[in-house]
Design a protein around this motif. Sequence first.
Motif, short mmCIF file in Angstrom:
data_model
loop_
_atom_site.label_atom_id
_atom_site.label_comp_id
_atom_site.label_asym_id
_atom_site.label_seq_id
_atom_site.Cartn_x
_atom_site.Cartn_y
_atom_site.Cartn_z
N LEU A 143 -17.58 -18.51 12.03
CA LEU A 143 -16.42 -17.65 11.79
C LEU A 143 -16.90 -16.33 11.21
CD1 LEU A 143 -13.43 -16.88 11.19
CD2 LEU A 143 -13.63 -18.22 9.08
N THR A 144 -16.52 -15.24 11.88
CA THR A 144 -16.76 -13.90 11.36
C THR A 144 -15.41 -13.31 10.97
OG1 THR A 144 -18.68 -13.59 12.81
CG2 THR A 144 -17.69 -11.61 11.85
N GLU A 145 -15.23 -13.06 9.68
CA GLU A 145 -13.97 -12.50 9.21
C GLU A 145 -13.96 -10.98 9.39
OE1 GLU A 145 -12.19 -14.29 5.62
OE2 GLU A 145 -14.13 -15.29 5.41
N GLY A 146 -12.80 -10.48 9.67
CA GLY A 146 -12.67 -9.04 9.85
C GLY A 146 -11.34 -8.70 10.47
N GLU A 147 -11.26 -7.54 11.05
CA GLU A 147 -10.04 -7.11 11.74
C GLU A 147 -10.42 -6.65 13.15
OE1 GLU A 147 -8.13 -4.11 9.40
OE2 GLU A 147 -7.66 -5.49 7.77
N PRO A 148 -10.47 -7.56 14.11
CA PRO A 148 -10.02 -8.95 14.08
C PRO A 148 -11.12 -9.92 13.60
CG PRO A 148 -10.68 -8.39 16.29
CD PRO A 148 -10.85 -7.13 15.47
N CYS A 149 -10.75 -11.21 13.52
CA CYS A 149 -11.70 -12.28 13.23
C CYS A 149 -12.26 -12.81 14.55
CB CYS A 149 -11.01 -13.43 12.49
SG CYS A 149 -10.26 -12.96 10.92
N VAL A 150 -13.46 -13.39 14.47
CA VAL A 150 -14.08 -13.94 15.68
C VAL A 150 -14.59 -15.35 15.37
CG1 VAL A 150 -15.89 -13.70 17.40
CG2 VAL A 150 -14.77 -11.66 16.49
N LEU A 151 -14.20 -16.30 16.20
CA LEU A 151 -14.70 -17.67 16.13
C LEU A 151 -15.67 -17.89 17.27
CD1 LEU A 151 -11.32 -19.54 15.51
CD2 LEU A 151 -13.19 -19.37 13.86
N GLY A 166 -20.72 -21.45 22.96
CA GLY A 166 -20.95 -20.01 22.99
C GLY A 166 -19.73 -19.16 23.26
N ALA A 167 -18.58 -19.76 23.53
CA ALA A 167 -17.36 -18.97 23.76
C ALA A 167 -16.92 -18.30 22.47
CB ALA A 167 -16.26 -19.85 24.30
N ARG A 168 -16.31 -17.14 22.58
CA ARG A 168 -15.84 -16.39 21.42
C ARG A 168 -14.32 -16.24 21.52
NH1 ARG A 168 -19.36 -12.52 19.02
NH2 ARG A 168 -17.81 -10.88 19.37
N ILE A 169 -13.65 -16.57 20.43
CA ILE A 169 -12.19 -16.43 20.36
C ILE A 169 -11.90 -15.37 19.31
CG2 ILE A 169 -10.02 -17.53 19.72
CD1 ILE A 169 -12.94 -19.48 21.22
N THR A 170 -11.30 -14.29 19.75
CA THR A 170 -10.95 -13.18 18.86
C THR A 170 -9.49 -13.31 18.47
OG1 THR A 170 -12.58 -11.76 19.94
CG2 THR A 170 -10.86 -10.66 18.66
N ALA A 171 -9.19 -13.18 17.18
CA ALA A 171 -7.82 -13.38 16.71
C ALA A 171 -7.54 -12.50 15.50
CB ALA A 171 -7.59 -14.85 16.36
N ASP A 172 -6.29 -12.10 15.37
CA ASP A 172 -5.90 -11.33 14.19
C ASP A 172 -5.92 -12.21 12.94
OD1 ASP A 172 -5.48 -9.04 15.71
OD2 ASP A 172 -3.41 -9.57 16.15
N ALA A 173 -5.64 -13.51 13.12
CA ALA A 173 -5.63 -14.44 11.99
C ALA A 173 -6.21 -15.77 12.44
CB ALA A 173 -4.22 -14.64 11.45
N VAL A 174 -6.81 -16.49 11.49
CA VAL A 174 -7.42 -17.79 11.78
C VAL A 174 -6.92 -18.81 10.77
CG1 VAL A 174 -9.58 -19.11 11.74
CG2 VAL A 174 -9.51 -16.86 12.84
N VAL A 175 -6.54 -19.98 11.25
CA VAL A 175 -6.15 -21.11 10.40
C VAL A 175 -7.21 -22.20 10.53
CG1 VAL A 175 -4.49 -22.98 10.07
CG2 VAL A 175 -3.68 -20.66 10.57
#
Length: 509
Positions: free
Chosen positions: A208-216, A221-230
């Motif tokens: 998990l990389t926190e930021g604006e946006p966050c990246v999982l 190897g897939a990357r999921i970019t999101a404004d928020a992560v739960v």
Amino acid sequence: MTLQARTQTSYWLETAPPGAPAPVPAGDTTVDVAVVGAGIAGLSAAWELTRRGRSVAVLEAGRIAAGVTGHTTAKLTALHTLVYDRLRRTRGTDAARLYARSQTDAIRRAAEIVDELGIDCEWEEAAAYTYVRDGARADEVRAEAAAAREAGLPAEYVTETELPFPVAGAVRVTGQAQFHPRKYLLALADEIRRRGGLMHERTRVVDLTEGEPCVLTTENGARITADAVVVATHYPVFDRALLFTRLSPRRELVVAAPIAEERAPRGMYITPEENTRSMRTAPYGEGKRLLIVTGEHFTPGAGDDVEERFERLAEWAARHFGDLTFTHRWATQDNDSTDSVPLVGPLHPGSRHTYVATGFGGWGLSGGIMAGGLLGELITGGTAPWRDLYDPGRVASVVREGTEFLKHQAQVAGHFVGDRLPPLSGPSVTGIAPGDGAVVHAGGERCAVYRDDDGQVHAVSARCTHLGCLVAFNRAERAWECPCHGSRFAPDGQILQGPAVRPLEQRDI
């Protein structure tokens, strides 16, 4: 009485098969919110966010509702053993009232969803009881009844129940519920998909990389970019706030047997006595119900004889409910917080876009639904009167519950130190029987060695990939378990349960 259950699969998993698996992410994805974990908390959060118009992706390492939620006893109640008297003493009457309101709201919310979506999940209204048989403990449940009533629950102190044995006293709260959790959640997942939400199974998140946006980042190897992560993985797989210092894992066993309907209790019961005994019944064909009995809690990886514990639980059930033929047995795992209140909210004090739900302490159904609603409000800018009660960053309650905090930390510290000392002696590979496992010293390190039923030896590193504690073998469930934070692994080292996100390393001995 037949102690050998027909299956070691959870009844909920057996009677609600998952169907075709949801696909792993084919590539990178961008959504408003990414939810890690597809149990009751994760799917409840995804549902609340989807219905608020947010695009959501749910990422599950295994199958939907097949983890802790798939192994519950499925009691949906706001009466949580003896929590209200403790809350009243440690956090005040207002906190107890908020706890009762939030848990009751979760039951109401689940009933609304069942009605709105027309979910066939064996929903039944039932009364919940906390009882004791020891007369010396009657004052505890009397105090709990008073505290729960003061908190706003319809609680009363009683001395008569439908159980086949006398009790010294009990708290009774009416208007609670029981249901088939997997049927409920599979229907909820289908509705999330119908509204545009994405579901991914067999998708383990490893970074998990926190930021604006966050990246999982997922295992493939897939990357999921999101404004928020739960993070709703039961035990947080990302612990930026060191929440593991405030959580202790607890494993409990479950046995189930059909019982004639006229002999079946219709309420939901629990006692803190006898190393916990919890029971309720579920629909089970014409003229029968399924008696579900839980108890015998222990720390995973502590080296307990789990098979003996299963026998003890089954014997207790048969002694009180008559001759039983057990059809199912399984185990579940819970995380207790140091102050008995779940941790739901920002992942850490500096977090702006990452959230966590954990520490439900055996009451994950009402707690998970509550968490879904609370996180939905927090992420979309709404308000919830109980947000401070569940805030993971709270400090005062940890100070008040310092004894529990220090006790847990002393146990974990003992493993951190002791597991790194050279062994004085230990078992040998040749002494391991088929179907059993042991930690042995080989090649200058500790190895977790399992011998399968055909006599073949399988070896992996004995150090948990979470924080390095030594695992121990659970022979009854054939799993390696970490006593520090509850990670569990298959005999070949593959992850069964986090917080570990990497399997045990293979060894050649």
